[in-house]
Design a protein around this motif. Structure first.
Motif: not given
Length: 734
Positions: A392-398, A407-419, A605-611
């Motif tokens: 599902v596309p979100a901030a990565d669609a920008l 800003a979102y990537d910085l927040y996501d990489d620092t404070f969220r665990n993608s796993q 850049t390798a990216t998943d396909i929008a749903l």
């Protein structure tokens, strides 16, 4: 239908000035609203009724957890001390909090300040973020967002510049990026389309008409969609899809109509040429438009706002494309008459057997070999489909240069665990949640959740109170002095008969194991009813809705397309052949899309396909590919009925339509392929996908598969049950 369309052609000729005047009034009126449509576009459109939406409503109304939150991300410079960083962030948040913001309900920061909720977990490794939460829907945040953007911009020269992100910001930036992309694509696509039209017709007057019809179809549609936007939320992707589809389809229809008119004008009067063109090309346009309309209508089975909005927008632009091609265009041609051939810039060469048709002759001499070669090539291109990953596309669609994405990537990489995935659980009991019996049931639920192998942690009032059990909590709540310690906690995490639990799962939100978990735990669990929310639940509901309804979508499109083509050609095999060839070319297209985008080729850049990409491409391209099949086979059938020679009819039909269909396909590729140069990734994937599908259809399918299969099937191309055939066809097949 012939007689009805013939009368329509005569009417358009006789009433040409009236028809033109009506269209001018309609277009001027709708264009006023068309320019206001972008202001109504909101969000990605991935909204549907279900547990996720219900949970969000309860969280907002009963627990004060707000959906509209702006995040301010701060990065400490290497030369700044922690104390200076704390001071700078605190000052920044205070300035933002002092703005005249409507419905500001909560301000959170990692550093203590007056009227600010302090959360120490909001700072890590020199990165901090603050949150401004609003008691209003994201769609209504435009005024607040403008104020905060201005204030953040004013702070850029300060000691620690703030980066603004969050759902409202990302939605607004997606809308802006989509409009910028549309402008960029038009600047690339329209001039190149004009060049293709010049090569097709040789003259400026004839070449301008399809472009005018395409633009009128788009503007009229956008004006109508404005009124849809007053009743429902419209996705930011709507504008790109409608313009992409409307320009391509409107230009294609007009291109084929003008071409037929100019051919007829060489032998007939203007009135007769208009009548014949409406009767012949008009019939093909109606059947072709119906196929595209059906493809888009199939998306209405999927009860997700994005699919419903795109379906309605696409169906509307198809109707305007058909209507303008069958009324406005005949009226214009009636007024122009022979002047349609004015302002010739390129000399028209006498008709001769083109290289493309000579190649078709070669294909028909070796039909089995050519068909197998084409099939092997298409199947080879389709191989990467097995590795397709949908998101599902979100901030990565920008686009990558947008500050909100950075800003979102910085927040996501620092404070969220993608796993890991956070799941919100609203546990409901029969009695109030703080009653002893309810506490026993809720505590037992937290124990079962904790014992689940996929669960990492469970955050509940029991865990936050230091791991107390239900009996201890009940006793403390019954004691006024002890209860005062727990009261704030339970006031925050309980409401009536509901308790709020946060569960962290070991697994990505998209993982099958995660989706299975949130699906299985929803509903009644012993004595407690569970309503689940969170991003994992959102993904599960979206994927389930699509997987459950896609069968109906595909079945409807395939069955309706077969029926339309059967009625058009009175043949059992031609519709089946068209459907199979379309399916093959689409599979090849999806495989190439995976190879380009997911595997990161051509510098991407390798990216998943929008749903939504596979469904959109299938629904749109299945109809568009059928267009060319209708235009080509219609002309072949005309000649076959005159000559009774299938091979000669195939070659003559290809000779008469090859230039114009190739031009139509080139325009379609140019208009949609221009979106390859856009920044919003799902739009880029959609444009490239449609362009690739049309390219495959115009080359491998039409150059190899059509002539080889027409040759192999012979007169059986035209077989149908006897009672459905015309007398002439019955005689030929007997």
């Amino acid at each position: 239908m012939d007689s009805v369309l013939g009368r329509l052609g005569d009417l358009c000729y006789r009433m040409r000035k009236v028809v033109l005047a009506i269209w001018i009034i309609v277009v001027i009126g709708l264009s006023f609203f068309a320019f206001q449509l972008p202001s109504l576009l909101k969000g990605s459109g991935f909204v549907m009724e279900g547990s996720f939406a219900d949970a969000n409503a309860i969280l907002r109304e009963d627990f004060g957890i707000y959906e509209s939150t702006l995040l301010l991300v701060y990065e400490r410079p290497d030369t700044m001390s922690d104390e200076q960083f704390e001071q700078a962030v605190g000052d920044s948040v205070a300035k933002l909090q002092a703005l005249p913001l409507e419905a500001l309900a909560d301000t959170a920061s990692p550093f203590a300040r007056d009227n600010v909720r302090t959360d120490p977990t909001m700072v890590k490794d020199g990165i901090a973020y603050a949150a401004l939460s609003f008691d209003m829907h994201t769609a209504d945040m435009s005024d607040n967002l403008a104020l905060v953007r201005e204030a953040v911009q004013a702070q850029q020269d300060g000691p620690v510049p703030a980066l603004l992100t969050g759902a409202p910001v990302i939605e607004a930036d997606l809308n802006k990026a989509s409009q910028d992309d549309l402008t960029r694509a038009e600047m690339i696509g329209l001039p190149v389309a004009m060049l293709v039209l010049l090569f097709a017709f040789g003259g400026l007057v004839a070449a301008s008409l399809p472009l005018i019809i395409g633009l009128i179809s788009v503007v009229s549609t956008l004006g109508v969609l404005y009124f849809f936007g007053l009743q429902m939320e419209l996705s930011v992707f709507l504008l790109n899809v409608v313009v992409m589809l409307g320009l391509a389809l409107g230009i294609d229809f007009a291109l084929l109509f003008v071409n037929r008119f100019r051919q007829e004008l060489q032998q007939h009067s203007v009135q007769e040429s208009v009548r014949i063109s409406v009767r012949t090309a008009g019939e093909s346009i109606i059947f072709s438009g119906l196929c595209v309309f059906i493809g888009l209508a199939g998306m209405l089975f999927i009860q997700i706002d994005l699919f419903k909005v795109i379906a309605l927008g696409g169906m509307t632009v198809v109707l305007f494309s058909i209507l303008s091609a069958l009324t406005l265009l005949p009226a214009l041609l009636s007024l122009l008459g022979h002047r349609v051939n004015r302002l010739m810039l390129l000399k028209e060469r006498p008709s001769k057997r083109s290289g493309w048709v000579r190649f078709a002759s070669l294909v028909m001499r070796r039909p089995v070999l050519m068909m197998l070669t084409a099939l092997v090539l298409l199947l080879a291109c389709a191989i990467p489909i097995k590795d397709m990953v949908l998101r599902v596309p979100a901030a990565d669609a920008l686009p990558t240069n947008y500050a909100s994405k950075i800003a979102y990537d910085l927040y996501d990489d620092t404070f969220r665990n993608s796993q890991v995935s956070e799941v919100i659980i609203l546990a409901e009991t029969e009695a109030p949640a703080t009653e002893p019996e309810s506490l026993q049931q809720l505590y037992a639920l937290t124990e079962r959740l904790t014992d689940d192998p996929l669960v990492n942690t469970v955050i509940s009032p029991f865990s936050l109170a230091g791991g107390l059990d239900a009996d201890t909590v009940s006793a403390m709540l019954a004691d006024p002095a002890a209860g005062a310690q727990l009261a704030p906690l339970f006031e925050q995490l309980t409401s009536g008969d509901r308790m709020l639990l946060r569960v962290e799962l070991n697994g990505e939100p998209y993982a099958q194991t995660t989706q299975t978990w949130v699906r299985d735990w929803a509903g009644d669990n012993q004595d407690v009813s569970l309503l689940l929310g969170g991003y994992a639940k959102f993904n599960q509901e979206i994927f389930d809705e699509i997987s459950h309804k896609i069968v109906y979508t595909l079945g409807f499109i395939l069955a309706a397309t077969y029926l339309i083509l059967f009625l058009a050609f009175r043949s059992v095999l031609i519709p089946l052949k068209a459907i199979l060839m379309n399916a093959l070319s689409l599979c090849a297209t999806f495989g190439i899309i995976v190879w380009i985008f997911q595997n990161g080729h051509f510098g991407l850049t390798a990216t998943d396909i929008a749903l939504f990409i596979p469904i959109f491409i299938f629904s749109i391209v299945f109809g568009l590919s059928t267009d060319y099949e209708v235009f080509l086979i219609s002309r072949i059938q005309e000649i076959y009925r005159e000559t009774g020679d299938n091979n000669e009819a195939t070659l003559q039909g290809l000779a008469l339509t090859s230039k114009i269909i190739t031009s139509a396909a080139a325009i379609m590729i140019v208009i949609t392929g221009a979106f390859a140069f856009t920044g919003v990734m799902p739009v880029k994937q959609l444009g490239v996908g449609i362009a690739l599908a049309i390219l495959i259809d115009a080359t491998i399918v039409r150059m190899i598969l059509v002539p080889s299969m027409m040759k192999l099937l012979g007169r059986w191309n035209w077989w149908a049950p006897r009672f459905l055939r015309s007398r002439r066809d019955r005689a030929r097949m007997s």
